[in-house]
Design an enzyme around this catalytic site. Sequence first.
Site, PDB file in Angstrom:
ATOM      1  CE1 TYR A  52     -11.685  -1.566  -8.560  1.00 23.67           C
ATOM      2  CE2 TYR A  52     -11.677  -3.783  -9.469  1.00 23.67           C
ATOM      3  CZ  TYR A  52     -11.037  -2.575  -9.238  1.00 23.67           C
ATOM      4  OH  TYR A  52      -9.761  -2.386  -9.684  1.00 23.67           O
ATOM      5  CD  GLU A  54     -13.713   2.738 -10.270  1.00 20.19           C
ATOM      6  OE1 GLU A  54     -14.475   3.242 -11.104  1.00 20.19           O
ATOM      7  OE2 GLU A  54     -12.525   2.425 -10.530  1.00 20.19           O
ATOM      8  CG  ASP A 197      -0.322  14.985   8.502  1.00 17.54           C
ATOM      9  OD1 ASP A 197      -0.827  14.083   9.201  1.00 17.54           O
ATOM     10  OD2 ASP A 197       0.501  14.751   7.603  1.00 17.54           O
ATOM     11  CB  THR A 223      -2.203   7.338   9.314  1.00 19.39           C
ATOM     12  OG1 THR A 223      -1.696   7.677  10.620  1.00 19.39           O
ATOM     13  CG2 THR A 223      -1.254   7.854   8.251  1.00 19.39           C
ATOM     14  CE  LYS A 226       2.343   7.616  11.119  1.00 21.06           C
ATOM     15  NZ  LYS A 226       1.613   7.526   9.829  1.00 21.06           N
ATOM     16  NE  ARG A 232       0.799   1.273   7.440  1.00 20.85           N
ATOM     17  CZ  ARG A 232       1.978   0.861   6.989  1.00 20.85           C
ATOM     18  NH1 ARG A 232       2.437  -0.330   7.306  1.00 20.85           N
ATOM     19  NH2 ARG A 232       2.704   1.631   6.199  1.00 20.85           N
TER      20      ARG A 232
END
Length: 416
Positions: A52, A54, A197, A223, A226, A232
């Site tokens: 983790y 954060e 985008d 992204t 692609k 991903r």
Amino acid sequence: MSYVLEENDPEILGFINQELERQNTHLEMIASENFTFPSVMEAMGSVLTNKYAEGYPYKRYYGGCEFVDKIEELAINRAKKLFDCAFANVQPHAGSQANCAVYSALLKPYDKILGMDLSHGGHLTHGAKVSLTGQIYQSFFYGVELDGRINYDKVAETARIVKPNMIVCGFSAYSRKLDFARFKEIAESVGAILMADIAHVAGLVVAGEYPNPFPYADVVTTTTHKTLRGPRGGLILTNNEEYAKKIDKAVFPGMQGGPLMHVIAGKAVGFGENLKPEWKEYAKQVKSNAKVLAKVLMERNFKVVSDGTDNHLILLSLLDKKYSGKDADLALGNAGITANKNTVPGEMRSPFVTSGVRLGSPALTARGFKEAEFEIVANKIADILDDITNTQKQEKIKSELKELALKFPIYNKAIF
């Protein structure tokens, strides 16, 4: 072969191996899919999945982040170098979350968004009514003409009427270049923020094979899979220092909690691959292969929207056929070609049926397919669609294409 999975969960391992077999023996032509690098998968399957973290590098809410800080910092610096920009947030879990974070950072609820209509090639997160972006914000749309191209004068006219707070330029099914300079001119004329985008074309952009949205766009999202061939995930970029601070706060704590450090490591590895000289050759081949696909299909009397392509995808219009995009999708699938049905300009059918098919070149290019192979594949597509109810022909072609596919293996099972 993974002996740990074989012992602990053979059922899941069986499905993974079946999917590997499918990927190796079928032709992946969904424009938004690609085959990532083994090094990316290795990073994603590492001990980083346990951590983790954060917050942001050197400003965490958890201890023990001294090494993941360096990984995220490396991912950020590689992204900034790759896109030649001043700021990058590498934490968004997906492109959709990246888009929503930008809206949250720079807009207020019920502000106006002007984006590309979903049925004309836009994306859900560009204000579609079925998306939260179309429910939290007032969404308005521009589209394409019957020739499949954007009419920028009409976009400008719509912007003058709507007076949007933000204009979104980007797509999921548009085969021509976007004029980012013209979009900027339109945005400035109405006092709107311009967000680009580039999820579909980012891999071509960084190779110089597609126009760069900088310096025209105020914010860029993409992204990382692609055409980039990374893991991903999502990415947000800007040169505006004020926007950068707001975007960081919108991603965390606004949109997400703990970042996926194993994915961020995968992003860093992928960006490293994109920075290599060989990447430019891959991107050139992606475009060349898409052009061959379009050329052969047009020679076989199929209608390609806009009569060609400037990027990695083509949109096949079946408005003049008796069968639908759904029918074509199923027939191609039966023959071992994975594609997707898609709406087209002048659409007469529902989005669940459609009158078109979207085809892309990135994944097959990643396998090593070049112009000669794409000519074979394009002719097989035409053979299938010219005799769409002939299931025996589909089975025969599936066998032929499997033989072709196996000449270009993707991954060795040993890496699992």
